[in-house]
Scaffold this active site. Structure first.
Site, PDB file in Angstrom:
ATOM      1  N   LYS A   1      -9.334 -61.581 -11.538  1.00 25.33           N
ATOM      2  CA  LYS A   1     -10.634 -60.849 -10.593  1.00 25.33           C
ATOM      3  C   LYS A   1     -11.133 -61.889  -9.950  1.00 25.33           C
ATOM      4  O   LYS A   1     -10.754 -63.273 -10.035  1.00 25.33           O
ATOM      5  CB  LYS A   1     -11.420 -60.412 -11.797  1.00 25.33           C
ATOM      6  CG  LYS A   1     -12.429 -59.407 -11.275  1.00 25.33           C
ATOM      7  CD  LYS A   1     -11.979 -58.069 -11.358  1.00 25.33           C
ATOM      8  CE  LYS A   1     -12.799 -57.135 -10.652  1.00 25.33           C
ATOM      9  NZ  LYS A   1     -12.381 -55.805 -10.944  1.00 25.33           N
TER      10      LYS A   1
ATOM     11  N   ASP B   1     -13.084 -53.900  -5.351  1.00 27.81           N
ATOM     12  CA  ASP B   1     -14.084 -53.655  -6.530  1.00 27.81           C
ATOM     13  C   ASP B   1     -15.642 -53.386  -5.883  1.00 27.81           C
ATOM     14  O   ASP B   1     -15.645 -52.923  -4.752  1.00 27.81           O
ATOM     15  CB  ASP B   1     -14.304 -54.742  -7.380  1.00 27.81           C
ATOM     16  CG  ASP B   1     -14.840 -54.550  -8.700  1.00 27.81           C
ATOM     17  OD1 ASP B   1     -14.280 -53.629  -9.592  1.00 27.81           O
ATOM     18  OD2 ASP B   1     -16.097 -55.023  -8.733  1.00 27.81           O
TER      19      ASP B   1
HETATM   20  P1  NDP Z   1     -18.738 -49.242  -5.163  1.00 24.17           P
HETATM   21  O1  NDP Z   1     -19.288 -50.621  -4.511  1.00 24.17           O
HETATM   22  O2  NDP Z   1     -17.906 -48.352  -4.253  1.00 24.17           O
HETATM   23  O3  NDP Z   1     -19.883 -48.493  -5.725  1.00 24.17           O
HETATM   24  C1  NDP Z   1     -21.101 -49.097  -6.576  1.00 24.17           C
HETATM   25  C2  NDP Z   1     -21.794 -48.053  -7.003  1.00 24.17           C
HETATM   26  O4  NDP Z   1     -22.879 -48.687  -8.005  1.00 24.17           O
HETATM   27  C3  NDP Z   1     -22.783 -47.978  -5.667  1.00 24.17           C
HETATM   28  O5  NDP Z   1     -23.653 -46.847  -5.810  1.00 24.17           O
HETATM   29  C4  NDP Z   1     -23.881 -49.184  -6.069  1.00 24.17           C
HETATM   30  O6  NDP Z   1     -25.175 -48.641  -5.546  1.00 24.17           O
HETATM   31  C5  NDP Z   1     -24.142 -48.965  -7.399  1.00 24.17           C
HETATM   32  N1  NDP Z   1     -24.491 -50.135  -8.135  1.00 24.17           N
HETATM   33  C6  NDP Z   1     -23.660 -51.473  -7.941  1.00 24.17           C
HETATM   34  N2  NDP Z   1     -24.425 -52.430  -8.627  1.00 24.17           N
HETATM   35  C7  NDP Z   1     -25.440 -51.995  -9.139  1.00 24.17           C
HETATM   36  C8  NDP Z   1     -26.331 -52.340 -10.159  1.00 24.17           C
HETATM   37  N3  NDP Z   1     -26.445 -53.587 -10.173  1.00 24.17           N
HETATM   38  N4  NDP Z   1     -27.390 -51.484 -10.514  1.00 24.17           N
HETATM   39  C9  NDP Z   1     -27.344 -50.218 -10.267  1.00 24.17           C
HETATM   40  N5  NDP Z   1     -26.467 -49.577  -9.154  1.00 24.17           N
HETATM   41  C10 NDP Z   1     -25.368 -50.357  -8.856  1.00 24.17           C
HETATM   42  O7  NDP Z   1     -17.899 -49.846  -6.307  1.00 24.17           O
HETATM   43  P2  NDP Z   1     -16.953 -49.129  -6.995  1.00 24.17           P
HETATM   44  O8  NDP Z   1     -17.155 -47.677  -7.211  1.00 24.17           O
HETATM   45  O9  NDP Z   1     -15.662 -49.489  -6.717  1.00 24.17           O
HETATM   46  O10 NDP Z   1     -17.208 -49.738  -8.661  1.00 24.17           O
HETATM   47  C11 NDP Z   1     -17.985 -49.248  -9.669  1.00 24.17           C
HETATM   48  C12 NDP Z   1     -17.671 -49.654 -11.100  1.00 24.17           C
HETATM   49  O11 NDP Z   1     -16.366 -49.126 -11.163  1.00 24.17           O
HETATM   50  C13 NDP Z   1     -17.519 -51.301 -11.236  1.00 24.17           C
HETATM   51  O12 NDP Z   1     -17.904 -51.540 -12.435  1.00 24.17           O
HETATM   52  C14 NDP Z   1     -16.071 -51.442 -11.109  1.00 24.17           C
HETATM   53  O13 NDP Z   1     -15.693 -52.644 -11.454  1.00 24.17           O
HETATM   54  C15 NDP Z   1     -15.493 -50.535 -11.575  1.00 24.17           C
HETATM   55  N6  NDP Z   1     -14.044 -50.014 -11.373  1.00 24.17           N
HETATM   56  C16 NDP Z   1     -13.879 -49.850 -10.005  1.00 24.17           C
HETATM   57  C17 NDP Z   1     -12.223 -49.659  -9.754  1.00 24.17           C
HETATM   58  C18 NDP Z   1     -11.927 -49.427  -8.247  1.00 24.17           C
HETATM   59  O14 NDP Z   1     -10.882 -48.970  -8.130  1.00 24.17           O
HETATM   60  N7  NDP Z   1     -12.983 -49.339  -7.230  1.00 24.17           N
HETATM   61  C19 NDP Z   1     -11.493 -49.746 -10.670  1.00 24.17           C
HETATM   62  C20 NDP Z   1     -11.922 -49.840 -12.126  1.00 24.17           C
HETATM   63  C21 NDP Z   1     -13.239 -50.106 -12.345  1.00 24.17           C
HETATM   64  P3  NDP Z   1     -25.604 -49.339  -3.719  1.00 24.17           P
HETATM   65  O15 NDP Z   1     -24.985 -48.415  -3.202  1.00 24.17           O
HETATM   66  O16 NDP Z   1     -27.041 -49.452  -3.953  1.00 24.17           O
HETATM   67  O17 NDP Z   1     -24.857 -50.746  -4.158  1.00 24.17           O
END
Ligand code: NDP
Length: 450
Positions: A124, A164
């Site tokens: 990571k 991510d």
């Molecule tokens: P994105 O950046 O596309 O989206 C993240 C979302 O979560 C946004 O809506 C963001 O809001 C919100 N967010 C992020 N940090 C916080 C926080 N501290 N408090 C509240 N809301 C928050 O990321 P992903 O969708 O790719 O990832 C989301 C989760 O899924 C993570 O835990 C990631 O590790 C996990 N994941 C992702 C994979 C992938 O293929 N992308 C694979 C496996 C797991 P805002 O718009 O305000 O930033």
């Protein structure tokens, strides 16, 4: 060394790393029966070795913003375990990124990748850079500067990063361009690439789709299905968007979504038109989710990061899918979910539920899917992208989707079987930890003391 000694050592060695310690604690507790049954694993200190990154790289990233100011960020790559394949795992760009966050993610990734059945080790990386509010040119300059250093430490046979939080298609494009220029080669060194330059169909959708396929498998096990179920979803990024899409396709009703400012509650549920609006808002206009509530006249609440519970989890529903970030469901939230009739929680995010939250869910009979099993569809499809790159080919949408469906079913079945074998039938957390651990442990055992 017994369980408490291993944990004490993790705490001693990693002070100020609460997220890493939390992830370690869960796995250590789950695999104790495996160590008891296989004393040679304990003698070879396989668990202790898995808890120590093979390599942790930290580097300075210097770039210039649009106003001509020099900016300094910190970049990282954690190469955690390469026993079963090249390091594989995403890059996170978010101000909260620390070694603790990346080590917990890399540690989880070891077992998740093993569960997919595709030969990939765990890694990571990321940076404490916040893409929010930055122009496209600033994001490009940051990505180029970041890859200026990372390129020394990765290649398509050694370490293959993906996206991510904060790293989507736009960032992968800039990172790939920089790598290609520095190394003077076109290889599949990153996954999540654009479809015209080595990307795989379904990779963008894979984590969210895979999560809902996994939940459907869990429900089918109980002769039920997602059809007609009211679902709470958090987040509005990549994982949340495609989880909502698949919920709609399978006849469920997703009623919430959030960003770091607040959440919307749309009692009528998302449909394809509303989802298209959310996607445009978040992916193209990079706006705040409140706009959704203004447009569709539904409820919106600001989220208070200091509050002791999240009101999003205090809504009557059947299923919950946290898809935003780590530790977004605590003990109080878990209690609220139980009180509101939630019977299934599938983790789209990595470690979104605290240990206290997990215990409350399990004690109350909630069907709980840990992220390392239920969100593995993303990395599995990254593995399929790597395979297509090695073969110099690209598969159809149907081909990739059918592989994703069968991988998620296999992860479900393998986790369930391991849980049963070790006396915890129906406990997907213990089953996933054990099945992932066993695969990596056997490989490490075969490769000797390194
Ligand atoms: P994105 O950046 O596309 O989206 C993240 C979302 O979560 C946004 O809506 C963001 O809001 C919100 N967010 C992020 N940090 C916080 C926080 N501290 N408090 C509240 N809301 C928050 O990321 P992903 O969708 O790719 O990832 C989301 C989760 O899924 C993570 O835990 C990631 O590790 C996990 N994941 C992702 C994979 C992938 O293929 N992308 C694979 C496996 C797991 P805002 O718009 O305000 O930033």
């Amino acid at each position: 060394m017994d369980h408490s000694e291993i944990l004490a050592q993790v705490r001693r060695r990693n002070p100020n790393e609460p997220e890493f310690i939390q992830a370690a604690e869960e796995v250590i507790a789950s695999v104790l029966p495996v160590l008891a049954k296989n004393p040679e694993f304990a003698k070879l200190k396989l668990l202790e070795r898995m808890l120590e990154p093979e390599r942790l790289i930290s580097f300075r990233v210097t770039w210039m913003d649009d106003a001509g100011n020099v900016q300094v960020n910190r970049g990282y790559r954690v190469q955690m375990n390469s026993a079963i394949g090249p390091y594989k795992g995403g890059l996170r760009f978010h101000p909260s990124v620390t070694p603790s966050i990346l080590k917990f993610l890399a540690f989880e990734q070891i077992f998740k990748n093993a569960l997919t059945g595709i030969p990939m080790g765990g890694g990571k990386g990321g940076a404490d850079f916040d893409p929010k509010g930055k122009s496209d040119n600033e994001v490009m300059r940051f990505c180029h500067a970041f890859m200026g250093e990372l390129a020394r430490h990765i290649n398509h046979r050694l370490d293959v990063p993906a996206g991510d939080i904060g790293v989507g298609g736009r960032e992968i494009g800039f990172l790939f361009g920089a790598y290609k220029k520095i190394k003077n080669e076109f290889t599949g060194v990153l996954t999540g690439k654009g479809l015209g330059w080595g990307g795989s169909l379904i990779r963008t959708e894979a984590t969210g789709y895979g999560l809902i396929y996994f939940a459907e498998n869990m429900l089918q096990e109980k002769k039920d299905s997602i059809k007609g179920k009211v679902c709470l979803v958090s987040g509005s990024g990549n994982v949340a968007q495609y989880a909502i899409e698949k919920i709609i396709q399978l006849g469920g009703k997703a009623v919430t979504a959030s960003d770091s400012s607040g959440f919307i509650y749309d009692e009528a549920g998302f449909n394809t038109e509303k989802l298209a609006f959310l996607e445009d808002l978040k992916n193209n206009r990079r706006g705040r989710i409140k706009e959704y509530a203004d447009k569709y006249k539904c409820s919106y609440k600001d989220l208070d990061p200091k509050a002791d519970q999240n009101p999003l989890w205090n809504i009557k529903a059947d299923c919950a899918f946290p898809c935003a970030t780590q530790n977004e469901v605590n003990g109080k939230d878990a209690g609220n979910l139980v009180k509101n009739g939630v019977k299934l929680l599938g983790e789209g995010a990595n470690m979104p539920t605290t240990i206290e939250g997990i215990n409350i869910l399990l004690d109350n009979g909630v069907n709980y899917a840990p992220g390392k099993a239920s969100n593995a569809g993303g990395v599995a499809t990254s593995g399929l992208e790597m395979t297509q790159n090695y073969m110099g080919t690209s598969w159809t949408r149907e081909e990739v989707d059918s592989r994703l469906i069968s991988i998620m079913k296999n992860i479900h079945d393998v986790s369930l079987a391991a849980a049963k074998e070790y006396g915890k039938p129906g406990n997907y957390m213990i089953g996933a930890n054990i099945a992932g651990f066993l695969k990596v442990a056997r490989a490490m055992q075969a490769q000797g003391v390194i």
